[in-house]
Design a protein around this motif. Structure first.
Motif, PDB file in Angstrom:
ATOM      1  N   ASN A 210       5.045 -21.917 -12.816  1.00  0.00           N
ATOM      2  CA  ASN A 210       4.024 -21.967 -11.765  1.00  0.00           C
ATOM      3  C   ASN A 210       4.634 -22.246 -10.401  1.00  0.00           C
ATOM      4  OD1 ASN A 210       1.835 -21.387 -13.445  1.00  0.00           O
ATOM      5  ND2 ASN A 210       1.604 -23.526 -14.056  1.00  0.00           N
ATOM      6  N   ALA A 211       5.691 -23.066 -10.379  1.00  0.00           N
ATOM      7  CA  ALA A 211       6.374 -23.349  -9.113  1.00  0.00           C
ATOM      8  C   ALA A 211       7.015 -22.083  -8.549  1.00  0.00           C
ATOM      9  CB  ALA A 211       7.428 -24.437  -9.316  1.00  0.00           C
ATOM     10  N   ILE A 212       7.569 -21.247  -9.430  1.00  0.00           N
ATOM     11  CA  ILE A 212       8.146 -19.959  -9.008  1.00  0.00           C
ATOM     12  C   ILE A 212       7.044 -19.072  -8.417  1.00  0.00           C
ATOM     13  CG2 ILE A 212       9.229 -17.816  -9.797  1.00  0.00           C
ATOM     14  CD1 ILE A 212      10.685 -19.479 -11.928  1.00  0.00           C
ATOM     15  N   LYS A 213       5.915 -19.025  -9.094  1.00  0.00           N
ATOM     16  CA  LYS A 213       4.810 -18.188  -8.630  1.00  0.00           C
ATOM     17  C   LYS A 213       4.326 -18.619  -7.248  1.00  0.00           C
ATOM     18  CE  LYS A 213       2.808 -17.105 -13.182  1.00  0.00           C
ATOM     19  NZ  LYS A 213       1.617 -17.317 -14.023  1.00  0.00           N
ATOM     20  N   ASP A 214       4.269 -19.937  -7.030  1.00  0.00           N
ATOM     21  CA  ASP A 214       3.692 -20.465  -5.793  1.00  0.00           C
ATOM     22  C   ASP A 214       4.667 -20.484  -4.621  1.00  0.00           C
ATOM     23  OD1 ASP A 214       1.368 -20.892  -7.189  1.00  0.00           O
ATOM     24  OD2 ASP A 214       1.797 -23.007  -7.608  1.00  0.00           O
ATOM     25  N   ALA A 215       5.959 -20.373  -4.903  1.00  0.00           N
ATOM     26  CA  ALA A 215       6.964 -20.486  -3.842  1.00  0.00           C
ATOM     27  C   ALA A 215       6.911 -19.283  -2.909  1.00  0.00           C
ATOM     28  CB  ALA A 215       8.355 -20.600  -4.450  1.00  0.00           C
ATOM     29  N   PRO A 216       7.086 -19.498  -1.603  1.00  0.00           N
ATOM     30  CA  PRO A 216       7.133 -18.363  -0.660  1.00  0.00           C
ATOM     31  C   PRO A 216       8.357 -17.504  -0.924  1.00  0.00           C
ATOM     32  CG  PRO A 216       7.664 -20.426   0.460  1.00  0.00           C
ATOM     33  CD  PRO A 216       7.212 -20.801  -0.915  1.00  0.00           C
ATOM     34  N   LYS A 217       8.186 -16.193  -0.816  1.00  0.00           N
ATOM     35  CA  LYS A 217       9.252 -15.241  -1.134  1.00  0.00           C
ATOM     36  C   LYS A 217       9.729 -14.517   0.121  1.00  0.00           C
ATOM     37  CE  LYS A 217       8.041 -16.004  -5.500  1.00  0.00           C
ATOM     38  NZ  LYS A 217       6.755 -16.691  -5.323  1.00  0.00           N
ATOM     39  N   MET A 218      10.962 -14.029   0.043  1.00  0.00           N
ATOM     40  CA  MET A 218      11.488 -13.189   1.117  1.00  0.00           C
ATOM     41  C   MET A 218      10.750 -11.852   1.091  1.00  0.00           C
ATOM     42  SD  MET A 218      15.553 -13.829   0.529  1.00  0.00           S
ATOM     43  CE  MET A 218      16.172 -15.476   0.132  1.00  0.00           C
ATOM     44  N   GLU A 219      10.367 -11.359   2.247  1.00  0.00           N
ATOM     45  CA  GLU A 219       9.656 -10.091   2.334  1.00  0.00           C
ATOM     46  C   GLU A 219      10.566  -9.019   2.925  1.00  0.00           C
ATOM     47  OE1 GLU A 219       6.758  -9.576   1.072  1.00  0.00           O
ATOM     48  OE2 GLU A 219       6.401 -11.670   0.523  1.00  0.00           O
ATOM     49  N   PHE A 220      10.499  -7.829   2.337  1.00  0.00           N
ATOM     50  CA  PHE A 220      11.319  -6.716   2.798  1.00  0.00           C
ATOM     51  C   PHE A 220      10.422  -5.495   2.923  1.00  0.00           C
ATOM     52  CE2 PHE A 220      14.122  -9.692   0.793  1.00  0.00           C
ATOM     53  CZ  PHE A 220      15.213  -9.736   1.626  1.00  0.00           C
ATOM     54  N   LYS A 221       9.661  -5.446   4.026  1.00  0.00           N
ATOM     55  CA  LYS A 221       8.651  -4.405   4.185  1.00  0.00           C
ATOM     56  C   LYS A 221       9.245  -3.008   4.202  1.00  0.00           C
ATOM     57  CE  LYS A 221       5.337  -7.407   6.479  1.00  0.00           C
ATOM     58  NZ  LYS A 221       4.523  -7.660   7.685  1.00  0.00           N
ATOM     59  N   GLU A 222      10.481  -2.901   4.715  1.00  0.00           N
ATOM     60  CA  GLU A 222      11.110  -1.578   4.795  1.00  0.00           C
ATOM     61  C   GLU A 222      11.305  -0.970   3.414  1.00  0.00           C
ATOM     62  OE1 GLU A 222      15.203   0.467   6.552  1.00  0.00           O
ATOM     63  OE2 GLU A 222      14.871  -1.682   6.767  1.00  0.00           O
ATOM     64  N   PHE A 223      11.461  -1.832   2.399  1.00  0.00           N
ATOM     65  CA  PHE A 223      11.743  -1.341   1.043  1.00  0.00           C
ATOM     66  C   PHE A 223      10.771  -1.946   0.035  1.00  0.00           C
ATOM     67  CE2 PHE A 223      15.906  -0.861   3.114  1.00  0.00           C
ATOM     68  CZ  PHE A 223      16.165   0.454   2.817  1.00  0.00           C
ATOM     69  N   GLU A 224       9.476  -1.995   0.395  1.00  0.00           N
ATOM     70  CA  GLU A 224       8.492  -2.628  -0.474  1.00  0.00           C
ATOM     71  C   GLU A 224       8.446  -2.001  -1.865  1.00  0.00           C
ATOM     72  OE1 GLU A 224       4.907  -2.405   1.752  1.00  0.00           O
ATOM     73  OE2 GLU A 224       5.177  -4.355   2.702  1.00  0.00           O
ATOM     74  N   LYS A 225       8.710  -0.695  -1.945  1.00  0.00           N
ATOM     75  CA  LYS A 225       8.608  -0.012  -3.231  1.00  0.00           C
ATOM     76  C   LYS A 225       9.983   0.213  -3.870  1.00  0.00           C
ATOM     77  CE  LYS A 225       4.321   2.327  -1.934  1.00  0.00           C
ATOM     78  NZ  LYS A 225       3.654   3.628  -1.726  1.00  0.00           N
ATOM     79  N   THR A 226      10.990  -0.447  -3.324  1.00  0.00           N
ATOM     80  CA  THR A 226      12.346  -0.264  -3.836  1.00  0.00           C
ATOM     81  C   THR A 226      12.533  -1.020  -5.148  1.00  0.00           C
ATOM     82  OG1 THR A 226      13.215  -0.026  -1.626  1.00  0.00           O
ATOM     83  CG2 THR A 226      14.783  -0.608  -3.318  1.00  0.00           C
ATOM     84  N   PRO A 227      13.062  -0.363  -6.190  1.00  0.00           N
ATOM     85  CA  PRO A 227      13.214  -1.041  -7.484  1.00  0.00           C
ATOM     86  C   PRO A 227      14.419  -1.968  -7.518  1.00  0.00           C
ATOM     87  CG  PRO A 227      14.066   1.191  -7.616  1.00  0.00           C
ATOM     88  CD  PRO A 227      13.472   1.047  -6.242  1.00  0.00           C
ATOM     89  N   PHE A 228      14.379  -2.916  -8.462  1.00  0.00           N
ATOM     90  CA  PHE A 228      15.518  -3.784  -8.724  1.00  0.00           C
ATOM     91  C   PHE A 228      16.273  -3.248  -9.924  1.00  0.00           C
ATOM     92  CE2 PHE A 228      12.484  -6.567  -6.640  1.00  0.00           C
ATOM     93  CZ  PHE A 228      13.272  -7.228  -5.727  1.00  0.00           C
ATOM     94  N   PHE A 229      17.591  -3.481  -9.946  1.00  0.00           N
ATOM     95  CA  PHE A 229      18.384  -3.165 -11.137  1.00  0.00           C
ATOM     96  C   PHE A 229      18.084  -4.204 -12.211  1.00  0.00           C
ATOM     97  CE2 PHE A 229      22.469  -3.981 -13.414  1.00  0.00           C
ATOM     98  CZ  PHE A 229      22.392  -2.879 -14.227  1.00  0.00           C
ATOM     99  N   GLY A 231      19.737  -5.521 -14.586  1.00  0.00           N
ATOM    100  CA  GLY A 231      20.749  -6.537 -14.857  1.00  0.00           C
ATOM    101  C   GLY A 231      20.788  -7.650 -13.837  1.00  0.00           C
ATOM    102  N   CYS A 232      20.169  -7.458 -12.675  1.00  0.00           N
ATOM    103  CA  CYS A 232      20.125  -8.496 -11.639  1.00  0.00           C
ATOM    104  C   CYS A 232      18.684  -8.735 -11.201  1.00  0.00           C
ATOM    105  CB  CYS A 232      20.993  -8.103 -10.441  1.00  0.00           C
ATOM    106  SG  CYS A 232      22.699  -8.642 -10.573  1.00  0.00           S
ATOM    107  N   MET A 233      17.755  -8.695 -12.146  1.00  0.00           N
ATOM    108  CA  MET A 233      16.338  -8.852 -11.848  1.00  0.00           C
ATOM    109  C   MET A 233      16.045 -10.263 -11.349  1.00  0.00           C
ATOM    110  SD  MET A 233      13.388  -7.247 -12.055  1.00  0.00           S
ATOM    111  CE  MET A 233      13.721  -5.917 -13.205  1.00  0.00           C
ATOM    112  N   PRO A 234      15.414 -10.406 -10.190  1.00  0.00           N
ATOM    113  CA  PRO A 234      15.043 -11.746  -9.718  1.00  0.00           C
ATOM    114  C   PRO A 234      14.087 -12.426 -10.696  1.00  0.00           C
ATOM    115  CG  PRO A 234      14.804 -10.121  -7.974  1.00  0.00           C
ATOM    116  CD  PRO A 234      15.032  -9.367  -9.238  1.00  0.00           C
ATOM    117  N   ILE A 235      14.173 -13.752 -10.792  1.00  0.00           N
ATOM    118  CA  ILE A 235      13.316 -14.454 -11.752  1.00  0.00           C
ATOM    119  C   ILE A 235      11.835 -14.261 -11.427  1.00  0.00           C
ATOM    120  CG2 ILE A 235      14.987 -16.172 -12.543  1.00  0.00           C
ATOM    121  CD1 ILE A 235      13.861 -18.113 -10.517  1.00  0.00           C
ATOM    122  N   GLU A 236      11.519 -14.063 -10.158  1.00  0.00           N
ATOM    123  CA  GLU A 236      10.121 -13.827  -9.784  1.00  0.00           C
ATOM    124  C   GLU A 236       9.589 -12.539 -10.414  1.00  0.00           C
ATOM    125  OE1 GLU A 236      12.449 -16.048  -6.970  1.00  0.00           O
ATOM    126  OE2 GLU A 236      12.573 -13.923  -7.446  1.00  0.00           O
TER     127      GLU A 236
END
Length: 453
Positions: A210-229, A231-236
């Motif tokens: 729940n703390a992860i869910k509630d924490a403010p995240k970095m925003e990257f509007k230029e690549f909002e639809k960009t996928p993550f690899f 093997g390095c998936m963010p915990i969020e």
């Protein structure tokens, strides 16, 4: 066949340094262009060549049952600078090969700088047309500069694909409460105590999620639809797939025994040694896009990390790669401009070891192009050959994504015959992996001996 005046390499990461090292053995002069320290990136922290910006792990070193372990061994057989230096700077990590990241980079930097054939030039290359009558290896990796990326798009007549890659935080060992945490590898592999483990009860686990869910995240509007690899998936991103997902990923509690409590933990956070002295540990699988200000608060909810201090917080960096199966030939050369060879992560391999392997191959290919000699690629039942064939021939260009080495990229050994010509017994599981590993190493040794003679 075209005669080239010079060999140039753009990018002083793992692939670029490996390529330069291999070429230098043939007495051929190389210009190695590295834009740092004049031009910074969002992920690098030092001025050294071959800096590791994500994990300090080269993953499994098991050459009997694991494809990346086989790739390690093939690199050793080929006298790889990256693998040689990794072995000299390894730190405890169970059955994995992890390194002291600073010592590793310093050693690579010193080695490359002292080779007379290699001229290191700190300059940003923005246009590949500078090298029209010369061979150029593009090994700029996931952090290709914006100007060069634009030029590559023009050269390839394709949109480069991009995604964000996440990095995990690094904790000072002395700030970990070892009255709660303990040292042990899963199933006591390696030395048996290569990891530090922090146990969570069910209540603590859900508080953490729940703390992860509630924490403010970095925003990257230029690549909002960009996928993550993957093997390095963010915990969020993992948590978004379900509250229990972390327990079946980096926080799985299996294979460990808490010496402080009889009660079995509901989840486990593991930390892996990050430097040789053992003063730094990275949180395994905890790549994150949480804002720096909230990361400490969230991670300090983990038992044993309540007073944790950080040498580096987690973050994101841009990753760029090309549609290799569509635009490269089987020798990593750009079909429309054969003097341009692509190498390392920008080709669509993922991982330090894979990047180094493609760096090695690009160096050997460049040597043969420079000398106007024929070059035989490694067989596809080797991990090197399988990687090459995947990124240049086998993968679907329209759905192409970065790939780690795995046995699935290699020919199915069940289709082979035994030495007596009879169909072999159907293999699966570890038996199949053992045969694939052995055949890969044998074939690679034969190939190395052949190209050397």
């Amino acid at each position: 066949m075209q005669t080239f005046k010079k060999i140039n390499i753009i990018g002083g990461g793992l692939a670029g340094c490996e390529a330069a090292f291999q070429i230098s053995k043939y007495g051929i002069p190389i210009n190695l262009y590295e834009m740092r320290p004049k031009v910074k990136t969002e992920a690098h922290k030092t001025d050294f060549l071959a800096e590791l910006v994500c994990s300090n792990s080269f993953r499994s070193d098991d050459k009997e049952f694991n494809a990346v372990g086989v790739l390690h061994e093939e690199l050793r057989i080929a006298d790889s600078l990256i693998m040689k230096t990794a072995d000299l700077n390894k730190v405890p990590a169970g059955s994995a090969l992890a390194v002291d990241r600073d010592n590793f980079a310093k050693k690579i930097h010193k080695t490359i700088s002292n080779i007379k054939e290699i001229n290191v030039i700190n300059k940003e290359i923005k246009n590949l047309d500078e090298f029209n009558d010369e061979i150029v290896i593009v090994a700029t990796g996931p952090l290709t500069s914006k100007e060069l990326a634009k030029n590559i798009k023009i050269k390839t007549q394709e949109n480069s694909l991009a995604f964000y890659d996440a990095i995990a935080p690094i904790v000072y060992k002395e700030s970990i409460d070892m009255s709660i945490a303990w040292k042990q590898s899963r199933y006591d592999k390696g030395e048996g105590d290569d990891y530090i483990n922090c146990p969570l009860s069910k209540e603590q686990y859900y508080q953490f999620v729940n703390a992860i869910k509630d924490a403010p995240k970095m925003e990257f509007k230029e690549f909002e639809k960009t996928p993550f690899f993957e093997g390095c998936m963010p915990i969020e991103e993992i948590v978004r797939r379900g509250d229990e997902t972390l327990r079946f990923g980096p926080m799985k509690p299996i294979g460990l025994t808490n010496p402080h409590k009889d009660e079995e933990p509901y989840a486990i956070v593991q930390l892996r040694q990050d430097n040789k002295s053992g003063s730094l540990y990275n949180i395994v699988g905890f790549q994150t896009k949480m804002k720096h200000g909230s990361q400490k608060d969230v991670f300090r909810t983990i038992p044993g990390l309540e007073k944790s201090e950080y040498a580096r917080l987690g973050g994101l960096h841009r990753n760029t790669f090309i549609k290799s199966p569509k635009i490269l030939d089987s020798f990593l050369r750009l079909k429309s401009c054969p003097n341009i060879i692509f190498s390392g992560q920008i080709t669509g391999v993922e991982g330090y070891v894979e990047s180094s392997a493609i760096g090695l191959m690009s160096g050997l290919i460049a040597v043969n192009d420079f000398n106007n000699t024929n070059f035989e690629l490694p067989p596809e039942n080797t991990t090197h050959g399988a990687l090459l064939k995947h990124i240049t021939l086998n993968a679907n260009p329209e759905t192409f994504q970065p790939m780690n080495i795995n046995f699935g990229l290699m020919p199915d050994v069940n289709n082979n015959e035994n030495v007596d010509g009879k169909k072999r017994k159907y293999l699966k599981g570890r038996d199949k992996k053992r045969i694939q590993a052995a055949e890969s190493l044998n074939a690679f040794k034969e190939w190395i001996n052949k190209i050397k003679n």
